[in-house]
Design a protein around this motif. Sequence first.
Motif, PDB file in Angstrom:
ATOM      1  N   GLU A 189      -8.619 -27.990 -15.084  1.00 29.86           N
ATOM      2  CA  GLU A 189      -7.400 -27.620 -14.149  1.00 29.86           C
ATOM      3  C   GLU A 189      -6.319 -27.463 -15.110  1.00 29.86           C
ATOM      4  O   GLU A 189      -6.150 -28.579 -15.843  1.00 29.86           O
ATOM      5  CB  GLU A 189      -7.324 -28.761 -13.000  1.00 29.86           C
ATOM      6  CG  GLU A 189      -6.343 -28.546 -12.073  1.00 29.86           C
ATOM      7  CD  GLU A 189      -6.068 -29.765 -11.113  1.00 29.86           C
ATOM      8  OE1 GLU A 189      -5.197 -29.644 -10.124  1.00 29.86           O
ATOM      9  OE2 GLU A 189      -6.766 -30.989 -11.312  1.00 29.86           O
ATOM     10  N   LYS A 191      -2.032 -26.335 -14.729  1.00 28.97           N
ATOM     11  CA  LYS A 191      -0.973 -26.294 -14.092  1.00 28.97           C
ATOM     12  C   LYS A 191       0.373 -26.057 -14.979  1.00 28.97           C
ATOM     13  O   LYS A 191       0.593 -26.687 -16.174  1.00 28.97           O
ATOM     14  CB  LYS A 191      -0.720 -27.416 -13.188  1.00 28.97           C
ATOM     15  CG  LYS A 191      -1.642 -27.628 -12.110  1.00 28.97           C
ATOM     16  CD  LYS A 191      -0.992 -28.302 -10.870  1.00 28.97           C
ATOM     17  CE  LYS A 191      -1.922 -28.036  -9.695  1.00 28.97           C
ATOM     18  NZ  LYS A 191      -1.367 -29.047  -8.504  1.00 28.97           N
ATOM     19  N   GLN A 280       2.295 -36.529 -15.314  1.00 27.82           N
ATOM     20  CA  GLN A 280       1.128 -35.666 -15.560  1.00 27.82           C
ATOM     21  C   GLN A 280       0.312 -35.722 -16.752  1.00 27.82           C
ATOM     22  O   GLN A 280      -1.014 -35.391 -16.606  1.00 27.82           O
ATOM     23  CB  GLN A 280       2.005 -34.118 -15.550  1.00 27.82           C
ATOM     24  CG  GLN A 280       0.979 -32.900 -15.368  1.00 27.82           C
ATOM     25  CD  GLN A 280       0.610 -32.731 -13.896  1.00 27.82           C
ATOM     26  OE1 GLN A 280       0.115 -33.546 -13.286  1.00 27.82           O
ATOM     27  NE2 GLN A 280       1.299 -31.701 -13.199  1.00 27.82           N
ATOM     28  N   SER A 292       1.746 -31.953  -8.497  1.00 29.31           N
ATOM     29  CA  SER A 292       2.535 -30.739  -8.404  1.00 29.31           C
ATOM     30  C   SER A 292       3.561 -30.528  -9.211  1.00 29.31           C
ATOM     31  O   SER A 292       4.352 -31.354  -9.778  1.00 29.31           O
ATOM     32  CB  SER A 292       3.119 -30.695  -6.667  1.00 29.31           C
ATOM     33  OG  SER A 292       4.209 -29.881  -6.816  1.00 29.31           O
ATOM     34  N   THR A 293       3.847 -29.184  -9.831  1.00 26.88           N
ATOM     35  CA  THR A 293       5.023 -29.015 -10.870  1.00 26.88           C
ATOM     36  C   THR A 293       5.943 -28.219 -10.193  1.00 26.88           C
ATOM     37  O   THR A 293       6.785 -27.791 -11.073  1.00 26.88           O
ATOM     38  CB  THR A 293       4.236 -28.070 -11.851  1.00 26.88           C
ATOM     39  OG1 THR A 293       3.678 -26.605 -11.252  1.00 26.88           O
ATOM     40  CG2 THR A 293       3.259 -28.878 -12.641  1.00 26.88           C
TER      41      THR A 293
END
Length: 380
Positions: A189, A191, A280, A292-293
């Motif tokens: 994953e 981001k 993170q 969430s970023t």
Amino acid sequence: MKKIGIIGGGQLGKMMSLEAKKMGFYVTILDPTPKSPAGQVADEQITANFFDSEKIEKLVRNVDVTTYDLEHIDIKTLKRLYNEGYEIHPSPYILEIIQDKFAQKEFLRSKGIPVPRYKLVTNLEKDVEEFSFPVVQKARKGGYDGRGVFVIKNKADIEEALVGETYLEEFVPIEKEIAVMVARNKKGEVKCYPVVEMFFDEEANICDTVIAPARIEKKFEKRTKEIATSIVEAFEGIGVFGIEMFLTKNGEILVNEIAPRPHNSGHYTIEACVTSQFEQHIRAIMNLPLGSTKLLTPAVMVNLLGEKDYHGTPKLIGLENALEIEGLSLHFYGKKETRPFRKMGHFTVVDDNVETALEKALRAKKILKVVSEEVSSCRK
């Protein structure tokens, strides 16, 4: 309780530790400075050099996952332990490439990542002839915070050039220096955080101010994130990576350097994003779902550097006046000694308008100073 080991007890290790503790992990720090900034908040500190193979092995064997907050550490020991099956993220094989800036450039080029033109130095006087002045000389290893970089403006400057293993890089006409943080976990994953602008202290060549979001066109933002993502995927990296880039005057995006860890350009995420870069990083190395970023508010981060005439026990002045500025949050790292241009802390200003945030931050920068009771000999 899962255990995390962090090699490096500076401000990055401290902020990682705080997030790890919030999430219920046991944290052990390895750092040569007793009661290091990270050691002050972690569960345990092993006081040892970053190349102490025995102590590094002790750390790795007694935790579930090991990470680090700096690059210049013993990769030989870490590679051996990694090969034995111990979890070390990002991989020491990635770190080995990134430690050598020339190898880093070679890796990026081999993956089709755009980088400035560069050349290994074998004979400096002859090698500079392949570039037009000015040309940038960089140390292959050991450089950070402006160290290990020398701009050769003319032939006379060759006398002052860096010694040791170096390479040359074209002097790029820069419109903006930009950066982006990218996170990837073991599941693959990925981001991306918002793209930011970076400004540097001209005297120290250290990142001084970060503006989020970067004031660039959408097409450049999109391209920057695509390049940054492709780098982390090419490395198969696990953790948070700071990717520094140049936006050139002719609209190219070129990669400058990579940090395989949380990075100065991502500090703003603590106040301005749903998930900070430090949380993170812990999520990524522990193979948890990435957060969430999303940018909640524009922000400007300013580094608090030690004033150039001061060396000794740090003393922060201007705190009360600075905290009167709405939207300002201060982070003082807890380092025992200040010296000229050392990173002693940072502050972030958030505001609905990025230009207003910048104006407030520049005002605070004039107020907050890190000095000491002692004054260095250059001022006596």
